[in-house]
Structures are given as C-alpha cells and as structure tokens.
Write a protein that holds these residues in place. Sequence first.
Motif, short mmCIF file in Angstrom:
data_model
loop_
_atom_site.label_atom_id
_atom_site.label_comp_id
_atom_site.label_asym_id
_atom_site.label_seq_id
_atom_site.Cartn_x
_atom_site.Cartn_y
_atom_site.Cartn_z
N VAL A 207 -58.08 28.35 -15.70
CA VAL A 207 -56.89 29.21 -15.66
C VAL A 207 -56.88 30.17 -16.83
O VAL A 207 -56.63 31.37 -16.67
CB VAL A 207 -55.61 28.34 -15.64
CG1 VAL A 207 -54.37 29.18 -15.88
CG2 VAL A 207 -55.49 27.60 -14.32
N VAL A 208 -57.20 29.68 -18.02
CA VAL A 208 -57.24 30.56 -19.20
C VAL A 208 -58.33 31.61 -19.04
O VAL A 208 -58.12 32.79 -19.36
CB VAL A 208 -57.44 29.72 -20.48
CG1 VAL A 208 -57.76 30.61 -21.67
CG2 VAL A 208 -56.22 28.89 -20.77
N TRP B 252 -58.63 38.84 -16.04
CA TRP B 252 -57.74 39.82 -15.41
C TRP B 252 -56.97 40.63 -16.44
O TRP B 252 -56.60 41.77 -16.20
CB TRP B 252 -56.81 39.13 -14.42
CG TRP B 252 -57.54 38.78 -13.18
CD1 TRP B 252 -57.89 37.54 -12.75
CD2 TRP B 252 -58.08 39.69 -12.21
NE1 TRP B 252 -58.60 37.62 -11.59
CE2 TRP B 252 -58.73 38.92 -11.23
CE3 TRP B 252 -58.08 41.07 -12.09
CZ2 TRP B 252 -59.37 39.50 -10.14
CZ3 TRP B 252 -58.72 41.65 -11.00
CH2 TRP B 252 -59.35 40.86 -10.05
N GLY B 253 -56.74 40.05 -17.62
CA GLY B 253 -56.13 40.83 -18.70
C GLY B 253 -57.05 41.95 -19.15
O GLY B 253 -56.61 43.08 -19.39
N LYS B 254 -58.35 41.64 -19.27
CA LYS B 254 -59.31 42.68 -19.65
C LYS B 254 -59.41 43.75 -18.57
O LYS B 254 -59.52 44.95 -18.87
CB LYS B 254 -60.69 42.06 -19.88
CG LYS B 254 -60.82 41.33 -21.18
CD LYS B 254 -62.21 40.76 -21.30
CE LYS B 254 -62.82 41.21 -22.60
NZ LYS B 254 -64.16 40.68 -22.80
N LEU C 145 -59.51 32.88 -16.24
CA LEU C 145 -59.06 33.89 -15.26
C LEU C 145 -58.02 34.82 -15.86
O LEU C 145 -58.05 36.03 -15.61
CB LEU C 145 -58.50 33.20 -14.02
CG LEU C 145 -59.54 32.68 -13.04
CD1 LEU C 145 -58.87 31.89 -11.92
CD2 LEU C 145 -60.32 33.83 -12.45
N LEU C 146 -57.10 34.27 -16.64
CA LEU C 146 -56.09 35.13 -17.28
C LEU C 146 -56.74 36.12 -18.25
O LEU C 146 -56.35 37.29 -18.29
CB LEU C 146 -55.05 34.27 -18.01
CG LEU C 146 -54.08 33.51 -17.12
CD1 LEU C 146 -53.20 32.60 -17.97
CD2 LEU C 146 -53.24 34.46 -16.30
N LEU C 147 -57.72 35.66 -19.01
CA LEU C 147 -58.42 36.56 -19.92
C LEU C 147 -59.19 37.64 -19.15
O LEU C 147 -59.17 38.82 -19.53
CB LEU C 147 -59.38 35.78 -20.82
CG LEU C 147 -58.74 34.94 -21.91
CD1 LEU C 147 -59.79 34.09 -22.62
CD2 LEU C 147 -58.02 35.81 -22.90
N TRP D 7 -46.09 48.91 -13.07
CA TRP D 7 -46.38 47.47 -13.04
C TRP D 7 -45.14 46.66 -13.42
O TRP D 7 -44.81 45.67 -12.76
CB TRP D 7 -47.51 47.13 -13.99
CG TRP D 7 -48.89 47.45 -13.50
CD1 TRP D 7 -49.23 47.99 -12.29
CD2 TRP D 7 -50.11 47.27 -14.20
NE1 TRP D 7 -50.59 48.16 -12.21
CE2 TRP D 7 -51.15 47.73 -13.36
CE3 TRP D 7 -50.41 46.78 -15.46
CZ2 TRP D 7 -52.48 47.69 -13.74
CZ3 TRP D 7 -51.75 46.75 -15.84
CH2 TRP D 7 -52.77 47.19 -14.99
#
Length: 94
Positions: A45-46, A52-54, A48-50, A73
């Motif tokens: 999860v972390v 998609w954040g990038k 994927l968050l990183l 957004w």
Amino acid sequence: MRVMRIPVALAAVFGLVVATAAIMSWPLERAIYLAPVIVVGAAAVVGLLLLWGKVALQAIRDSRRPRLVVGLWLAGLALLALLTLLGVELPREG
C-alpha cells in the motif's frame, strides 16, 4: 542511529499488528500469526501511494496550468466527499 533500526522496526510491526487486530476485531494472537502478511500488505500500500504520488506530481509539473489541475483535483475530491456524506448512491446495472 544504526542501533535503533531493529527496535524501531519491531515497534512499527507491532503497531501494524495491533492496529489490524483492532480494525478487523481479531484476537491479537491471530494477527501475530498473520504479521508477515500484514507487513507485506502495508508495504504494498505504501509503495502504491508513493508511486501514484510521483505520477501525480509529474503530471502537475508537466501541465501548462498546474494550479488549475490541482484545483480541479481538489474540487473532484470535495465533490466525492460531499456526495458520500449525503449518502448518494449511483444506480447499478442488473
């Protein structure tokens, strides 16, 4: 700093296990048995968050009007939150 790595990692894993046991209403023993799965899932999860954040940050940097993109957004997320709070459900096929 190197000495603190193991205690910090142990505390993080224990925190994940206790939080998962509380959220899922499991006994602590069951969550401890599933600790490797919980840690791998949290890491996924972390990650994927990183990722998609990038991707989002790069999309904002490449756009001509980054403030407009961020505003749209945020407006979309606010609309989603408002509709959720109001209890609006989308029609389902079937």
